[in-house]
Design a protein around this motif. Structure first.
Motif, PDB file in Angstrom:
ATOM      1  N   ASP A  55     -20.028  -2.590  -1.373  1.00 54.08           N
ATOM      2  CA  ASP A  55     -20.637  -3.628  -2.198  1.00 54.08           C
ATOM      3  C   ASP A  55     -20.188  -3.426  -3.641  1.00 54.08           C
ATOM      4  N   GLU A  56     -19.354  -4.326  -4.134  1.00 50.35           N
ATOM      5  CA  GLU A  56     -18.777  -4.190  -5.468  1.00 50.35           C
ATOM      6  C   GLU A  56     -19.844  -4.043  -6.546  1.00 50.35           C
TER       7      GLU A  56
ATOM      8  N   ASP B  74     -13.854  -2.380   5.007  1.00 49.48           N
ATOM      9  CA  ASP B  74     -14.748  -2.500   3.850  1.00 49.48           C
ATOM     10  C   ASP B  74     -15.292  -1.146   3.414  1.00 49.48           C
ATOM     11  N   VAL B  75     -15.729  -0.350   4.385  1.00 51.27           N
ATOM     12  CA  VAL B  75     -16.351   0.936   4.062  1.00 51.27           C
ATOM     13  C   VAL B  75     -15.300   2.007   3.782  1.00 51.27           C
ATOM     14  N   ASN B  76     -14.315   2.132   4.669  1.00 54.30           N
ATOM     15  CA  ASN B  76     -13.398   3.277   4.628  1.00 54.30           C
ATOM     16  C   ASN B  76     -12.258   3.123   3.630  1.00 54.30           C
ATOM     17  N   LEU B  77     -11.904   1.896   3.289  1.00 52.75           N
ATOM     18  CA  LEU B  77     -10.754   1.688   2.410  1.00 52.75           C
ATOM     19  C   LEU B  77     -11.145   0.978   1.112  1.00 52.75           C
ATOM     20  N   THR B  78     -11.885  -0.106   1.233  1.00 55.47           N
ATOM     21  CA  THR B  78     -12.337  -0.796   0.015  1.00 55.47           C
ATOM     22  C   THR B  78     -13.312   0.071  -0.762  1.00 55.47           C
ATOM     23  N   GLY B  79     -14.166   0.820  -0.051  1.00 57.78           N
ATOM     24  CA  GLY B  79     -15.122   1.700  -0.723  1.00 57.78           C
ATOM     25  C   GLY B  79     -14.450   2.700  -1.658  1.00 57.78           C
TER      26      GLY B  79
ATOM     27  N   ALA C 157     -12.954   4.468  -7.129  1.00 61.10           N
ATOM     28  CA  ALA C 157     -11.867   4.867  -8.029  1.00 61.10           C
ATOM     29  C   ALA C 157     -11.712   3.883  -9.184  1.00 61.10           C
ATOM     30  N   ARG C 158     -11.871   2.602  -8.897  1.00 63.06           N
ATOM     31  CA  ARG C 158     -11.756   1.608  -9.968  1.00 63.06           C
ATOM     32  C   ARG C 158     -12.861   1.784 -11.000  1.00 63.06           C
ATOM     33  N   GLU C 159     -14.051   2.128 -10.541  1.00 59.68           N
ATOM     34  CA  GLU C 159     -15.157   2.339 -11.480  1.00 59.68           C
ATOM     35  C   GLU C 159     -14.943   3.599 -12.307  1.00 59.68           C
ATOM     36  N   ILE C 160     -14.353   4.622 -11.693  1.00 63.10           N
ATOM     37  CA  ILE C 160     -13.965   5.815 -12.465  1.00 63.10           C
ATOM     38  C   ILE C 160     -12.988   5.415 -13.564  1.00 63.10           C
ATOM     39  N   ASP C 161     -12.013   4.572 -13.204  1.00 66.62           N
ATOM     40  CA  ASP C 161     -11.007   4.143 -14.170  1.00 66.62           C
ATOM     41  C   ASP C 161     -11.636   3.320 -15.294  1.00 66.62           C
ATOM     42  N   ARG C 162     -12.602   2.501 -14.956  1.00 66.75           N
ATOM     43  CA  ARG C 162     -13.245   1.638 -15.949  1.00 66.75           C
ATOM     44  C   ARG C 162     -14.160   2.411 -16.897  1.00 66.75           C
ATOM     45  N   GLN C 163     -14.868   3.412 -16.362  1.00 65.34           N
ATOM     46  CA  GLN C 163     -15.945   4.000 -17.147  1.00 65.34           C
ATOM     47  C   GLN C 163     -15.734   5.462 -17.555  1.00 65.34           C
TER      48      GLN C 163
ATOM     49  N   ALA D  94      -5.307   6.472   7.106  1.00 66.92           N
ATOM     50  CA  ALA D  94      -3.944   6.528   6.578  1.00 66.92           C
ATOM     51  C   ALA D  94      -3.890   5.861   5.211  1.00 66.92           C
ATOM     52  N   GLY D  95      -4.592   4.747   5.080  1.00 66.95           N
ATOM     53  CA  GLY D  95      -4.636   4.044   3.803  1.00 66.95           C
ATOM     54  C   GLY D  95      -5.275   4.853   2.703  1.00 66.95           C
ATOM     55  N   VAL D  96      -6.265   5.669   3.061  1.00 73.21           N
ATOM     56  CA  VAL D  96      -6.927   6.523   2.068  1.00 73.21           C
ATOM     57  C   VAL D  96      -5.912   7.425   1.375  1.00 73.21           C
ATOM     58  N   HIS D  97      -4.980   7.991   2.143  1.00 71.98           N
ATOM     59  CA  HIS D  97      -3.988   8.852   1.503  1.00 71.98           C
ATOM     60  C   HIS D  97      -3.026   8.036   0.643  1.00 71.98           C
ATOM     61  N   GLY D  98      -2.802   6.794   1.024  1.00 69.72           N
ATOM     62  CA  GLY D  98      -2.012   5.922   0.164  1.00 69.72           C
ATOM     63  C   GLY D  98      -2.669   5.747  -1.201  1.00 69.72           C
TER      64      GLY D  98
END
Length: 261
Positions: free
Chosen positions: A65-66, A120-125, A130-136, A178-182
């Motif tokens: 959930d964004e 949604d959970v495993n990859l978008t999560g 990470a995006r929120e870390i980058d933002r804040q 696999a995407g997580v490591h990407g």
């Protein structure tokens, strides 16, 4: 034991067998732990087990959930927590998507809804965290990000070990891990002067599995047994510690040799 004194660790998906082990071991090693979990039995279990520890804080969050991810970051930062280690541990497996008593589907009968929920959970999560870390946070203080994958992330499963079992190896789970490591590789390069980013890939972890399944999966592991949760936590603590400061962009298997065969 690697000391985590002075570390504040933010951990998603904290209520499962590995999540609760990470929390316990991190607290024992001297860290402050900021945990997140969906509201429900796992959230309540974390509160009951660790809630009285002054170094533990718990927040409700759905990693898919964004708005919830942004709001949770605002809350824990507003409460004065400054994590310098982040664990993208929240994950959903195929069996978690099945209702009680439902038959696990074969690939041909996998629904788009279950595929999308897993993404949604495993990859978008992990992306949203990470995006929120980058933002804040990124650039304000040194930090580490550890993304949790699986021994199946980069290697095909042996489907025959699941014959006759109430669960199967779920295609979306492998694709997302696999995407997580990407994501790890991309972020390790993008944040190269600001953070380290690594992937921890647990092997088969014992969690009440039948003797027959233990026998089947253990035959594929050099050490001839499934892992105990604390054996995965040992490496999680190492990656959180200053001893791992010169590691980034790495994929670390903790699988008893499964991927070496």
């Amino acid at each position: 034991m690697n000391s985590l004194s002075g570390k504040t660790i933010f951990l998603t998906g904290s209520g499962g067998v590995l999540g609760t082990t990470y929390v316990r071991r991190m607290l024992d090693a001297g860290a402050k732990v900021v945990a997140s979990e969906l509201k429900g039995a796992r959230y309540d279990g974390l509160h009951d087990t660790f809630g009285k520890n002054e170094n533990f804080a718990l927040y409700e969050m759905d990693v898919s959930d964004e708005d919830a991810v942004t709001e949770t970051f605002n809350r824990f930062l507003g409460d004065g927590h400054k994590p310098n280690v982040f664990f993208n541990n929240a994950s959903i497996t195929g069996e978690m998507l099945m209702k009680d008593g439902a038959e696990f589907p074969d690939f041909a009968n996998t629904t788009l809804a279950s595929w999308n929920k897993t993404l949604d959970v495993n990859l978008t999560g992990p992306f949203l965290v990470a995006r929120e870390i980058d933002r804040q946070i990124i650039g304000k203080w040194d930090l580490k990000l550890i993304n949790i994958a699986s021994m199946y992330a980069l290697r095909a499963p042996h489907h025959d070990i699941y014959d006759g079992m109430p669960f199967k190896n779920f295609s979306a789970y492998q694709a997302t891990k696999a995407g997580v490591h990407g994501i790890t590789l991309w972020l390790a390069s993008y944040w190269r002067k600001k953070a380290t980013v690594n992937t921890l890939a647990p092997g088969a972890v014992f969690n009440g599995h039948s003797e027959e399944f233990q026998k089947r999966v253990s035959s594929l592991i050099m050490q001839d047994r499934m892992a105990q949760p604390d054996e995965i936590a040992d490496v999680a603590l190492f990656l959180s510690s200053n001893a791992a400061n010169h590691m980034t962009g790495q994929f670390i298997n903790v699988d008893g040799g499964y991927n070496a065969w």
